[in-house]
Scaffold this active site. Sequence first.
Site, short mmCIF file in Angstrom:
data_model
loop_
_atom_site.label_atom_id
_atom_site.label_comp_id
_atom_site.label_asym_id
_atom_site.label_seq_id
_atom_site.Cartn_x
_atom_site.Cartn_y
_atom_site.Cartn_z
N HIS A 247 0.82 -1.21 0.00
CA HIS A 247 0.00 0.00 0.00
C HIS A 247 0.85 1.25 0.00
CE1 HIS A 247 0.68 0.71 4.34
NE2 HIS A 247 0.37 -0.56 4.56
N CYS A 263 3.43 -5.13 6.45
CA CYS A 263 3.03 -4.75 5.10
C CYS A 263 4.19 -4.11 4.35
CB CYS A 263 1.84 -3.80 5.13
SG CYS A 263 0.26 -4.62 5.43
#
Length: 288
Positions: A247, A263
Amino acid sequence: MRRGIRPLLPGHPSSVRTIAGVRMRLVPVLVAILAAGCGTQELQDERAVQGSRSDPPIAVEGGGELASRRVPERCESPREERLGTARVAYAARAKAAVTAFSRPGGPRLRTFGKKNANGVRTVFGVLAAVLDRECRPAWYRVQLPIRPNGATGFVRADRVTLLMVRSRIEVDLSERRIDFFRDGRRVLRASAAIGRDATPTPVGRYYVNQRLLSSDESGPFGPGAIGISAFSPVLTGWAQGGPIAIHGTNNPASIGKAASYGCLRIENRHVARMIYANPEGTPVVIRR
């Protein structure tokens, strides 16, 4: 939104918003795949977003091609035929609820709804087809979006739609970078923030299972996220088991560092393009 994007799926049900020709579904909360990649401030923002339904993010769905295959003249049943190459991979999109089995007709592993917990269509990464006597796929051996990481199972072919994807994502944790491929050719190399030592990014072979556009591009996830079928190896108590995503970020100084809860963060200028270019089923390989 970007102009000139081709439609991903036909039809326009009332729960779907179509902007600039792209099919996007409103999701009631920002999915928890993003929570595993946030810093302290980002985590506070994430919890605040999860508590609000007034401005939901948007899920991008579809993008794969309906798959066709050459049928052999004769088959020995059952025969498993591997699917996928360095250029092409396959995805199985649920038509309805789908049960995964440990082997064809064997013990049940888990039943998945037509849509996942975030209201996005359930998709599996396909590894192989089990052919019947007429050389037709009776089962698919698939990657499952569950713990433990790398879990596989078998789903009935008539319960899913087989799609072909031409994209691939490779993550090099030691170099802290992500390479995006199309038809075997690299189209983007991006520096990335990876998981800290205490909350590492898991290595292994996964696939894209959902994509989201953020309702606030200035927020902790930038324009959005590419959700993958991996889970944090340590944050087992987080929402939805601590899934992993690629992201954007509102902390660009963290890119290139071991700074996340697992992440992978990339520059915001790359995020929207990669969301549209990497449909569900795209293989994701994460190496040290």
